[in-house]
Design a protein around this motif. Sequence first.
Motif, short mmCIF file in Angstrom:
data_model
loop_
_atom_site.label_atom_id
_atom_site.label_comp_id
_atom_site.label_asym_id
_atom_site.label_seq_id
_atom_site.Cartn_x
_atom_site.Cartn_y
_atom_site.Cartn_z
N GLY A 273 0.75 -1.25 0.00
CA GLY A 273 0.00 0.00 0.00
C GLY A 273 0.78 1.30 0.00
O GLY A 273 0.19 2.35 -0.23
N MET A 274 2.10 1.28 0.25
CA MET A 274 2.84 2.54 0.31
C MET A 274 3.14 3.04 -1.11
O MET A 274 3.94 2.44 -1.82
CB MET A 274 4.14 2.36 1.10
CG MET A 274 5.01 3.60 1.14
SD MET A 274 4.17 5.10 1.74
CE MET A 274 4.17 4.79 3.50
N PRO A 275 2.52 4.15 -1.54
CA PRO A 275 2.62 4.55 -2.95
C PRO A 275 3.66 5.64 -3.24
O PRO A 275 3.61 6.26 -4.29
CB PRO A 275 1.21 5.09 -3.21
CG PRO A 275 0.84 5.75 -1.91
CD PRO A 275 1.51 4.93 -0.82
N ARG A 276 4.60 5.88 -2.33
CA ARG A 276 5.47 7.07 -2.44
C ARG A 276 6.29 7.09 -3.73
O ARG A 276 6.62 8.17 -4.24
CB ARG A 276 6.40 7.13 -1.24
CG ARG A 276 7.37 5.97 -1.15
CD ARG A 276 8.20 5.98 0.12
NE ARG A 276 9.15 4.88 0.12
CZ ARG A 276 9.97 4.60 1.14
NH1 ARG A 276 9.90 5.33 2.24
NH2 ARG A 276 10.81 3.58 1.06
N ILE A 277 6.63 5.93 -4.28
CA ILE A 277 7.50 5.90 -5.46
C ILE A 277 6.81 6.51 -6.68
O ILE A 277 7.48 6.96 -7.62
CB ILE A 277 7.94 4.44 -5.76
CG1 ILE A 277 9.19 4.43 -6.66
CG2 ILE A 277 6.82 3.65 -6.39
CD1 ILE A 277 10.42 4.92 -5.98
N VAL A 278 5.47 6.56 -6.69
CA VAL A 278 4.77 7.13 -7.85
C VAL A 278 4.39 8.59 -7.63
O VAL A 278 3.79 9.20 -8.51
CB VAL A 278 3.50 6.31 -8.18
CG1 VAL A 278 3.86 4.87 -8.50
CG2 VAL A 278 2.48 6.37 -7.05
N PHE A 279 4.73 9.16 -6.47
CA PHE A 279 4.39 10.57 -6.23
C PHE A 279 4.99 11.51 -7.28
O PHE A 279 4.29 12.42 -7.77
CB PHE A 279 4.85 10.99 -4.83
CG PHE A 279 3.99 10.45 -3.71
CD1 PHE A 279 2.79 9.80 -3.96
CD2 PHE A 279 4.40 10.59 -2.39
CE1 PHE A 279 2.00 9.30 -2.93
CE2 PHE A 279 3.62 10.10 -1.35
CZ PHE A 279 2.43 9.46 -1.62
N PRO A 280 6.27 11.36 -7.65
CA PRO A 280 6.81 12.29 -8.67
C PRO A 280 6.04 12.22 -9.99
O PRO A 280 5.74 13.26 -10.59
CB PRO A 280 8.26 11.82 -8.83
CG PRO A 280 8.60 11.19 -7.51
CD PRO A 280 7.34 10.51 -7.09
N GLU A 281 5.73 11.01 -10.46
CA GLU A 281 5.00 10.89 -11.73
C GLU A 281 3.58 11.44 -11.60
O GLU A 281 3.11 12.20 -12.47
CB GLU A 281 4.95 9.43 -12.18
CG GLU A 281 4.22 9.25 -13.51
CD GLU A 281 4.20 7.81 -13.97
OE1 GLU A 281 3.55 7.53 -15.00
OE2 GLU A 281 4.83 6.95 -13.31
N MET A 282 2.87 11.10 -10.53
CA MET A 282 1.50 11.56 -10.37
C MET A 282 1.43 13.07 -10.18
O MET A 282 0.47 13.72 -10.62
CB MET A 282 0.83 10.84 -9.20
CG MET A 282 0.61 9.35 -9.43
SD MET A 282 -0.36 8.55 -8.13
CE MET A 282 -2.01 9.19 -8.48
#
Length: 446
Positions: A273-282
Amino acid sequence: MPAPDEPTEPHRPEQPTAPVAADPPTRRLARLRGVLADTRPLATPAYRRLWLAGVVTIIGAQLSVVAVPTQIYQLTGSSAWVGLTGLFGLVPLVVFGLWGGAIADVVDRRTLLLITGSGIAASSLLLWVTSATGVGGVWLILVLFAAQSGLLAVNQPTRNAVIPRLLPADQLPAANALNMTVAQIGAIAGPLLAGVLIPVIGLPMLYLLDAIALLATLWATWRLPAVPPEPVPAGAAKRRAGLREITDGFRYAAAYPVLLVSFLIDIVAMAFGMPRIVFPEMSQTVFGDPPGGGPALGLLFAAIPIGMVLAGLFSGWLQRVHRQGVAVTVAICVWGVAIALFGLTSSLWLAVVFLAVGGAADLVSSVYRSSMLQTVATDEMRGRMQGVFIVVVAGGPRVADMWHGPAAAVAGPGPAVVAGGVAVVVLALLVVRRYPVFWSYRGPTA
């Protein structure tokens, strides 16, 4: 109106009603205290000193968290080099987190905290010297960072294992909520402070400030009473801190379903559930940030810690919940639902709200899982259990990083996040169904 020939009811003056008693100030204060964080642990001087020192030290530590990757990028101009900090940080964390927990079970924990705390401060001083003089270059910075991570991996489980020796069992949820609230405040304030200070005093000074801040915790640790291991029963073998003892820790966790599920359910929550890796793209493709990042990126990274801080500030109700297994299960499911909703929204403010709700749920889960560990594990095993806890907490998000990135490249970041959130709910319920004793677990009462 009555007919004219009917007798009318004689007029009676209205009787004054008794005034409603105002809510006494003491009652209002009691209600407010019931909502806000439970501060009873702060009445214990030893815990209060550790907690107050932690306020300073955690912010200082976050300065180094920002400084290390920033300095490596300045030296190399490559994000690939910056990515090496993950490897140099994770390996010592796993190795020394497990071994450090075993060490904490066989030595005086106060002494171990003083040694590791001094080592952390010394590594920050060496990073300051290296950064200020340019001696050693990027490899020396990575080696010093790895050494500091290893020392932290011993220090943190030892510190957590000390707390049950300072406080009664019924105050452990409140103490864990206070600790986690401070940690998340540091996660917000430290990077913001670093961003302000770097242009003013320069990046090398961040390491020096971190070393100075550590003096507060060293002072609080010095004031602790001795915390030796409990005596070895007559006829029992002398305790050691080797590979066998580390393995014993895993066997111990497997023998107690409440401890086992507390670890498994956190792995499920963070690894899926930890989504931090997609924060830059999103932040760019969904929320409209310019290339290189902007306000949306900062808000996404800050949202989960903000939710945890708010939950910590209003955590007084946590003390009144004794069905802790139910509370953890519900909190993990709320985390999964919030993450899935985050993946579905294209509104930045809704995204921040969903992530903050997830952060609040994560704090609730963390508080009760830490309390379970401190209560269920015997004193001779607490160090090793805390070591496993540190490895689980740190390793889960890194596992999430490993699959979220490729999944986002194939299906898009939103669907990848939604899939992870749904997986959290499904797998968490399956784990709890497999071990129903966890659902039935009740925490200690006063």
